[in-house]
Design a protein around this motif. Sequence first.
Motif, PDB file in Angstrom:
ATOM      1  N   ALA A 153     -66.784 -84.346   0.284  1.00 63.86           N
ATOM      2  CA  ALA A 153     -66.473 -84.620  -1.134  1.00 63.86           C
ATOM      3  C   ALA A 153     -66.299 -83.280  -1.852  1.00 63.86           C
ATOM      4  O   ALA A 153     -66.802 -83.073  -2.964  1.00 63.86           O
ATOM      5  CB  ALA A 153     -67.561 -85.458  -1.792  1.00 63.86           C
ATOM      6  N   GLY A 155     -64.077 -81.822  -3.423  1.00 62.93           N
ATOM      7  CA  GLY A 155     -63.383 -81.704  -4.710  1.00 62.93           C
ATOM      8  C   GLY A 155     -64.321 -81.976  -5.876  1.00 62.93           C
ATOM      9  O   GLY A 155     -63.925 -81.887  -7.038  1.00 62.93           O
ATOM     10  N   ARG A 178     -60.789 -85.804   1.034  1.00 62.40           N
ATOM     11  CA  ARG A 178     -60.118 -86.990   1.595  1.00 62.40           C
ATOM     12  C   ARG A 178     -58.650 -87.100   1.194  1.00 62.40           C
ATOM     13  O   ARG A 178     -57.959 -87.991   1.647  1.00 62.40           O
ATOM     14  CB  ARG A 178     -60.869 -88.249   1.206  1.00 62.40           C
ATOM     15  N   GLY A 245     -73.977 -91.027  -1.681  1.00 58.03           N
ATOM     16  CA  GLY A 245     -73.500 -92.048  -0.737  1.00 58.03           C
ATOM     17  C   GLY A 245     -72.185 -92.625  -1.208  1.00 58.03           C
ATOM     18  O   GLY A 245     -72.026 -93.839  -1.343  1.00 58.03           O
TER      19      GLY A 245
HETATM   20  N1  LIG Z   1     -78.985 -86.497  -5.295  1.00 57.83           N
HETATM   21  C1  LIG Z   1     -78.854 -85.944  -6.495  1.00 57.83           C
HETATM   22  O1  LIG Z   1     -79.836 -85.546  -7.128  1.00 57.83           O
HETATM   23  C2  LIG Z   1     -77.495 -85.784  -7.072  1.00 57.83           C
HETATM   24  C3  LIG Z   1     -77.293 -85.045  -8.238  1.00 57.83           C
HETATM   25  C4  LIG Z   1     -75.982 -84.872  -8.696  1.00 57.83           C
HETATM   26  C5  LIG Z   1     -74.924 -85.466  -8.040  1.00 57.83           C
HETATM   27  N2  LIG Z   1     -75.184 -86.219  -6.931  1.00 57.83           N
HETATM   28  C6  LIG Z   1     -74.099 -86.841  -6.158  1.00 57.83           C
HETATM   29  O2  LIG Z   1     -73.189 -85.832  -5.837  1.00 57.83           O
HETATM   30  C7  LIG Z   1     -71.916 -86.417  -5.593  1.00 57.83           C
HETATM   31  C8  LIG Z   1     -70.855 -85.613  -6.360  1.00 57.83           C
HETATM   32  O3  LIG Z   1     -71.107 -85.769  -7.756  1.00 57.83           O
HETATM   33  P1  LIG Z   1     -70.149 -85.046  -8.812  1.00 57.83           P
HETATM   34  O4  LIG Z   1     -70.574 -85.424 -10.167  1.00 57.83           O
HETATM   35  O5  LIG Z   1     -70.038 -83.611  -8.449  1.00 57.83           O
HETATM   36  O6  LIG Z   1     -68.770 -85.792  -8.476  1.00 57.83           O
HETATM   37  P2  LIG Z   1     -67.361 -85.684  -9.229  1.00 57.83           P
HETATM   38  O7  LIG Z   1     -67.152 -84.311  -9.702  1.00 57.83           O
HETATM   39  O8  LIG Z   1     -67.249 -86.798 -10.182  1.00 57.83           O
HETATM   40  O9  LIG Z   1     -66.358 -85.941  -8.017  1.00 57.83           O
HETATM   41  C9  LIG Z   1     -66.535 -86.985  -7.101  1.00 57.83           C
HETATM   42  C10 LIG Z   1     -65.921 -86.516  -5.798  1.00 57.83           C
HETATM   43  O10 LIG Z   1     -66.229 -87.420  -4.750  1.00 57.83           O
HETATM   44  C11 LIG Z   1     -65.058 -87.690  -4.001  1.00 57.83           C
HETATM   45  N3  LIG Z   1     -65.207 -89.027  -3.440  1.00 57.83           N
HETATM   46  C12 LIG Z   1     -65.422 -90.190  -4.095  1.00 57.83           C
HETATM   47  N4  LIG Z   1     -65.552 -91.199  -3.220  1.00 57.83           N
HETATM   48  C13 LIG Z   1     -65.411 -90.656  -1.990  1.00 57.83           C
HETATM   49  C14 LIG Z   1     -65.444 -91.204  -0.678  1.00 57.83           C
HETATM   50  N5  LIG Z   1     -65.643 -92.508  -0.451  1.00 57.83           N
HETATM   51  N6  LIG Z   1     -65.243 -90.348   0.371  1.00 57.83           N
HETATM   52  C15 LIG Z   1     -65.042 -89.031   0.167  1.00 57.83           C
HETATM   53  N7  LIG Z   1     -65.004 -88.461  -1.054  1.00 57.83           N
HETATM   54  C16 LIG Z   1     -65.185 -89.268  -2.114  1.00 57.83           C
HETATM   55  C17 LIG Z   1     -63.952 -87.599  -5.024  1.00 57.83           C
HETATM   56  O11 LIG Z   1     -62.735 -87.357  -4.373  1.00 57.83           O
HETATM   57  P3  LIG Z   1     -61.343 -87.991  -4.891  1.00 57.83           P
HETATM   58  O12 LIG Z   1     -60.789 -87.044  -5.886  1.00 57.83           O
HETATM   59  O13 LIG Z   1     -60.589 -88.055  -3.628  1.00 57.83           O
HETATM   60  O14 LIG Z   1     -61.672 -89.335  -5.488  1.00 57.83           O
HETATM   61  C18 LIG Z   1     -64.412 -86.386  -5.848  1.00 57.83           C
HETATM   62  O15 LIG Z   1     -64.061 -85.193  -5.219  1.00 57.83           O
HETATM   63  C19 LIG Z   1     -72.035 -87.865  -6.024  1.00 57.83           C
HETATM   64  O16 LIG Z   1     -72.291 -88.660  -4.898  1.00 57.83           O
HETATM   65  C20 LIG Z   1     -73.262 -87.852  -6.921  1.00 57.83           C
HETATM   66  O17 LIG Z   1     -73.896 -89.114  -7.002  1.00 57.83           O
HETATM   67  C21 LIG Z   1     -76.430 -86.385  -6.434  1.00 57.83           C
END
Ligand SMILES: NC(=O)c1ccc[n+]([C@@H]2O[C@H](COP(=O)([O-])OP(=O)(O)OC[C@H]3O[C@@H](n4cnc5c(N)ncnc54)[C@H](OP(=O)(O)O)[C@@H]3O)[C@@H](O)[C@H]2O)c1
Length: 332
Positions: A153, A155, A178, A245
């Motif tokens: 992921a 991007g 992806r 996830g």
């Molecule tokens: N555990 C924690 O404490 C914590 C804290 C912060 C964030 N997170 C997690 O970190 C991740 C990223 O968050 P973010 O805010 O940085 O995201 P974001 O900037 O909104 O971007 C989401 C990214 O995920 C990709 N994506 C979505 N569905 C996908 C799939 N099925 N397979 C592969 N890539 C996929 C998107 O690609 P496309 O452009 O191709 O759609 C995009 O690059 C999320 O899962 C979020 O829940 C977790």
Amino acid sequence: MRSVVLPGYNKNVLRAMLSLRIEDRPMPVLKEGEVLIKTSAAACNPSDIAFIQGAYNIVKPVPAIPGFEGAGQIVDAARNAEYLIGKKVSAFVQSDNSGTWAEYFVAKTSDIIVLTDEMPDEQAACFTVNPFTAYAMFKWVENISAKAVVQNAAGSQVASFIRMMANENGVEVIDIVRKSETASMLEGMGAKHVLLETDVDFNDKLKLICDELKPRLAFDAVGGSLSGEMYNALAPNSRMLVYGGLSNKPLSGLGVMDTIFHDKTVMGFNLIDWKLRLKEGEFDVISLFLQEKFIRGPYKTRISKTIRFDEVIKGIKSYLGNMSAGKLLLKP
Ligand SMILES: NC(=O)c1ccc[n+]([C@@H]2O[C@H](COP(=O)([O-])OP(=O)(O)OC[C@H]3O[C@@H](n4cnc5c(N)ncnc54)[C@H](OP(=O)(O)O)[C@@H]3O)[C@@H](O)[C@H]2O)c1
């Protein structure tokens, strides 16, 4: 106060999104240890998308106001927190009766970050979650002296902060995306090793680059078979941190022999538990460090769109269509 309201959860993301309404809701009543914030901007994150589907680990009674992250100015405070009135803050909201997609929201004093006026409002709206997540996970690079990391992921904004930190520390990053347009975008920004998970020879390419760079750390936000592919390509004595996830699929395909004989470990990461484990005062030091990086550079959240509450459905549609383009921000 004008608010975005979710009448009920729906597993189908399109239906959940289409059900969102704009309503006038009563002003929240403060409880001990809480402050009232007048929203300047609120972020839409993957956790909000999972929330409206009823698939997040926080489930509020419905109708509910969505939004876990936002920024604004403190306009009221419960007893003993009055000294915070007037402060500009970023906040994370978990309470049942509040959400950041509203003109005002409530946060616990422990969930706010007081900001200097130099912090731009739009950056403040997405400051509390992703930069700290990347910071905390990147600490593992030091913990295990990794010279290279691999992340999927790629991007995303978390992945983007990981690249900024890696760049500052001379660490190589293997980025997995992806979509080919995301690969081109990352390459245009200077990412050196970008792989497309949909390529027919993706696994071979991943193994080849991992044999060369020997990453000992993987950041997994996707799950499913991609987790196994990353894990199996890691060098011996390595860690994979699972922090998202996005595929809604369980981890799969992780090599048994690698785990037994090559000292590989899978670990979960979440920001809330990480914060709880910090020593007293440590979070404030990290917060000031990160604020400086935002104010003086080079850290920045990519923002694709800023919308009004009444444009929320259109906004989420466009965010879901290209999440890598940047964050969706909502403004009252
Ligand atoms: N555990 C924690 O404490 C914590 C804290 C912060 C964030 N997170 C997690 O970190 C991740 C990223 O968050 P973010 O805010 O940085 O995201 P974001 O900037 O909104 O971007 C989401 C990214 O995920 C990709 N994506 C979505 N569905 C996908 C799939 N099925 N397979 C592969 N890539 C996929 C998107 O690609 P496309 O452009 O191709 O759609 C995009 O690059 C999320 O899962 C979020 O829940 C977790």
